[in-house]
Design a protein around this motif. Structure first.
Motif, mmCIF file in Angstrom:
data_model
loop_
_atom_site.group_PDB
_atom_site.id
_atom_site.type_symbol
_atom_site.label_atom_id
_atom_site.label_comp_id
_atom_site.label_asym_id
_atom_site.label_seq_id
_atom_site.Cartn_x
_atom_site.Cartn_y
_atom_site.Cartn_z
ATOM 1 N N ALA A 353 1.074 -1.361 -0.247
ATOM 2 C CA ALA A 353 0.032 -0.232 0.367
ATOM 3 C C ALA A 353 1.609 1.305 0.141
ATOM 4 N N GLU A 354 1.259 1.799 1.351
ATOM 5 C CA GLU A 354 2.032 2.759 1.361
ATOM 6 C C GLU A 354 3.156 2.443 2.844
ATOM 7 N N PRO A 355 4.243 3.560 2.289
ATOM 8 C CA PRO A 355 4.840 3.402 4.117
ATOM 9 C C PRO A 355 4.509 3.639 5.135
ATOM 10 N N GLN A 356 4.716 3.283 6.202
ATOM 11 C CA GLN A 356 3.833 3.402 8.179
ATOM 12 C C GLN A 356 4.924 3.585 8.442
ATOM 13 N N ARG A 357 4.402 4.490 9.765
ATOM 14 C CA ARG A 357 5.820 4.408 10.695
ATOM 15 C C ARG A 357 4.806 4.618 12.032
ATOM 16 N N ASP A 358 4.944 4.790 13.030
ATOM 17 C CA ASP A 358 4.493 4.856 14.561
ATOM 18 C C ASP A 358 5.447 5.762 15.390
ATOM 19 N N LEU A 359 6.483 6.269 15.217
ATOM 20 C CA LEU A 359 6.974 6.724 16.117
ATOM 21 C C LEU A 359 7.013 8.278 15.207
ATOM 22 N N THR A 360 6.847 9.496 15.337
ATOM 23 C CA THR A 360 6.659 10.713 14.524
ATOM 24 C C THR A 360 7.790 11.442 14.776
ATOM 25 N N PRO A 361 8.200 11.769 13.309
ATOM 26 C CA PRO A 361 9.472 12.454 13.521
ATOM 27 C C PRO A 361 9.875 13.417 13.962
ATOM 28 N N GLU A 362 8.458 13.778 14.965
ATOM 29 C CA GLU A 362 9.255 15.067 16.116
ATOM 30 C C GLU A 362 9.340 14.227 17.245
ATOM 31 N N GLN A 363 8.607 13.260 17.748
ATOM 32 C CA GLN A 363 8.969 12.542 18.420
ATOM 33 C C GLN A 363 10.611 12.038 18.461
ATOM 34 N N ALA A 364 10.780 11.695 16.857
ATOM 35 C CA ALA A 364 12.583 10.513 17.094
ATOM 36 C C ALA A 364 13.393 12.360 16.935
ATOM 37 N N ALA A 365 12.609 12.967 16.195
ATOM 38 C CA ALA A 365 13.690 14.224 16.680
ATOM 39 C C ALA A 365 14.268 15.046 17.963
ATOM 40 N N GLN A 366 13.223 14.778 18.631
ATOM 41 C CA GLN A 366 13.619 15.193 20.232
ATOM 42 C C GLN A 366 14.472 14.137 20.969
ATOM 43 N N ARG A 367 14.348 12.757 20.540
ATOM 44 C CA ARG A 367 15.394 11.403 21.532
ATOM 45 C C ARG A 367 15.917 11.961 20.362
ATOM 46 N N LEU A 368 17.116 11.803 18.972
ATOM 47 C CA LEU A 368 18.125 12.323 18.695
ATOM 48 C C LEU A 368 18.595 13.239 19.221
ATOM 49 N N ARG A 369 18.091 14.385 19.546
ATOM 50 C CA ARG A 369 18.454 15.945 20.287
ATOM 51 C C ARG A 369 19.214 15.595 21.831
ATOM 52 N N SER A 370 18.101 15.063 22.419
ATOM 53 C CA SER A 370 18.340 15.046 23.657
ATOM 54 C C SER A 370 20.009 13.374 23.670
ATOM 55 N N CYS A 371 20.521 12.989 22.906
ATOM 56 C CA CYS A 371 21.890 12.343 22.569
ATOM 57 C C CYS A 371 22.818 13.182 23.492
ATOM 58 N N SER A 372 23.851 12.854 23.692
ATOM 59 C CA SER A 372 25.495 13.599 23.419
ATOM 60 C C SER A 372 25.919 13.528 22.278
ATOM 61 N N GLU A 373 26.916 15.011 22.574
ATOM 62 C CA GLU A 373 27.707 14.862 20.955
ATOM 63 C C GLU A 373 28.734 13.967 21.474
ATOM 64 N N VAL A 374 29.238 13.177 22.606
ATOM 65 C CA VAL A 374 30.543 12.826 22.970
ATOM 66 C C VAL A 374 29.789 11.507 23.122
ATOM 67 N N HIS A 375 31.077 10.326 21.933
ATOM 68 C CA HIS A 375 30.792 9.647 22.130
ATOM 69 C C HIS A 375 30.064 8.302 22.660
ATOM 70 N N TYR A 376 29.686 7.571 23.397
ATOM 71 C CA TYR A 376 29.321 6.520 24.456
ATOM 72 C C TYR A 376 30.538 5.633 24.983
ATOM 73 N N LEU A 377 31.020 5.931 23.676
ATOM 74 C CA LEU A 377 32.192 4.887 23.969
ATOM 75 C C LEU A 377 33.579 5.817 24.202
ATOM 76 N N ASP A 378 32.883 7.042 24.214
ATOM 77 C CA ASP A 378 34.497 8.259 24.815
ATOM 78 C C ASP A 378 34.534 8.996 26.123
ATOM 79 N N ALA A 379 32.500 8.353 26.561
ATOM 80 C CA ALA A 379 32.134 9.109 28.051
ATOM 81 C C ALA A 379 33.229 9.039 29.257
ATOM 82 N N ILE A 380 33.246 9.989 30.141
ATOM 83 C CA ILE A 380 34.212 9.550 31.360
ATOM 84 C C ILE A 380 33.185 9.147 31.578
ATOM 85 N N PRO A 381 33.014 8.007 32.583
ATOM 86 C CA PRO A 381 32.315 6.601 33.694
ATOM 87 C C PRO A 381 32.211 7.429 34.767
#
Length: 386
Positions: A353-381
């Motif tokens: 039929a056509e593509p479908q998604r559950d998570l809205t683009p706005e919700q996805a963007a918010q989750r990505l914005r909340s991620c650090s710009e320091v890679h998790y493997l480089d983060a200081i524990p």
């Protein structure tokens, strides 16, 4: 039916992708459904700096028998198992029926090793090293684009085994073709249609396309940046580039990355400053992807731009080619949905039929914005983790 006000974060609706003229069905209420389907194996995060069995590591023998150079920086070579072959090629046989047409395709395929180290993806590379990858993209785009019969250079990367990557050594590809492939051709068609049929507000501060015509992507990204805090779709931005989850996104954490200060048709037209900013935002986007689920985040990345590059030294306003309506942009299409082990499948309704998604683009963007710009493997524990 209860008379309620429409809420795009709750109620099902369709969104139009003006680049393809296709819709995506958004069903945000389905994010709560349980998952009992396929679970992907854990993504390998610990790789050696050099793998003697990897045919892309410096100095190793490739599957086809040739030896990879002992390279010390970004390195490209012709694919030993190219999907298309150099011209000239044989003519197509007569079609047995109008519905059974054959169109010969010629060209060449290049493999681009991002770095000699086997364990450094774009998210783990230093920004100057990402800049070298961009330089190589530009070089191949110009070199292949000037070859006789080449009309399009498709640069892309498949990252992760679940995206079909057959070798974990960080690399991408460039397929140069005698035809403009279907998806870029569709986008160019809709960009041209928008430029020829849209009347824009003369007082608008949005960048314009060639000859002052409106550009679909210039106007779209200008709007997104101007309402950045209201729309919530912008993930990252610097002086020249913006990364956002587009209004019409299909994949859960899809990103559209593009320049927003001026109309740029291809990577060869970027200034030094714009290339530096390009490398910086590539680093931010790929780090946030990895940080989302604390894994080496899988995706397919593709660059869409002008079909054939102009000759060196020709300015944009001197070139009146209609193809300059193309607006340089990158698509990041990642499959991960709920975690590092649960992916999105385009099946059933999406195929029929056509593509479908559950998570809205706005919700996805918010989750990505909340991620650090320091890679998790480089983060200081933290002290609790030590």
């Amino acid at each position: 039916m209860e008379d309620t006000e429409f809420d795009p974060s709750t109620h099902p609706h369709r969104r139009l992708n003006p680049l393809t003229n296709e819709h995506v069905l958004v069903s945000p209420h389905r994010t709560k459904r349980p998952w009992l389907g396929q679970v992907e194996p854990p993504q390998t995060t610990k790789l050696p700096e050099f793998d003697p069995d990897c045919y892309l590591c410096p100095g190793n023998t490739r599957a086809g028998g040739k030896q990879t150079d002992k390279y010390e920086s970004t390195f490209a070579f012709e694919n030993d198992f190219a999907a298309v072959l150099p011209p000239p090629g044989p003519a197509a046989p007569p079609s047995p029926h109008p519905l059974l047409a054959t169109e010969p395709v010629q060209g060449g395929c290049d493999v681009i090793c991002f770095h000699p180290r086997h364990d450094l993806t774009l998210a783990r590379l230093a920004i100057p090293d990402i800049r070298k990858v961009i330089n190589e993209w530009v070089r191949i785009y110009l070199l292949r684009g000037r070859q006789e019969g080449i009309n399009y250079v498709q640069i892309f990367e498949n990252k992760g085994a679940m995206m079909g990557c057959s070798n974990p050594h960080p690399h991408g590809q460039a397929w140069s073709l005698s035809v403009v492939p279907s998806l870029p051709a569709t986008e160019i068609k809709n960009l041209k249609n928008y430029a020829s049929t849209t009347i824009t507000d003369p007082s608008s501060s949005a960048p314009r396309g060639p000859h002052g015509r409106p550009c679909l992507l210039c106007e779209y990204v200008h709007f997104e940046v101007s309402v950045e805090h209201e729309s919530g779709r912008v993930v990252a931005k610097n002086d020249h580039w913006v990364a956002l989850v587009p209004w019409w996104a299909i994949w859960p954490f899809e990103i559209l990355l593009l320049p927003y200060k001026r109309h740029i048709s291809n990577i060869a037209s970027l200034t030094t400053e714009e290339k530096d900013a390009f490398a910086q935002i590539m680093s931010i986007v790929t780090k946030r992807y990895d940080n989302l689920f604390s894994c080496s985040f899988a995706y397919s990345l593709g660059i869409h731009q002008r079909p054939t590059p102009r000759a060196e030294g020709t300015s944009e306003d001197q070139d009146d080619d209609d193809e300059d309506i193309s607006h340089l942009h990158l698509h990041f299409d990642p499959p991960l949905l709920r975690s590092a082990s649960v992916r999105k499948f385009l099946v059933g309704f999406e195929l029929m039929a056509e593509p479908q998604r559950d998570l809205t683009p706005e919700q996805a963007a918010q989750r990505l914005r909340s991620c650090s710009e320091v890679h998790y493997l480089d983060a200081i524990p933290s002290s609790e983790e030590k």
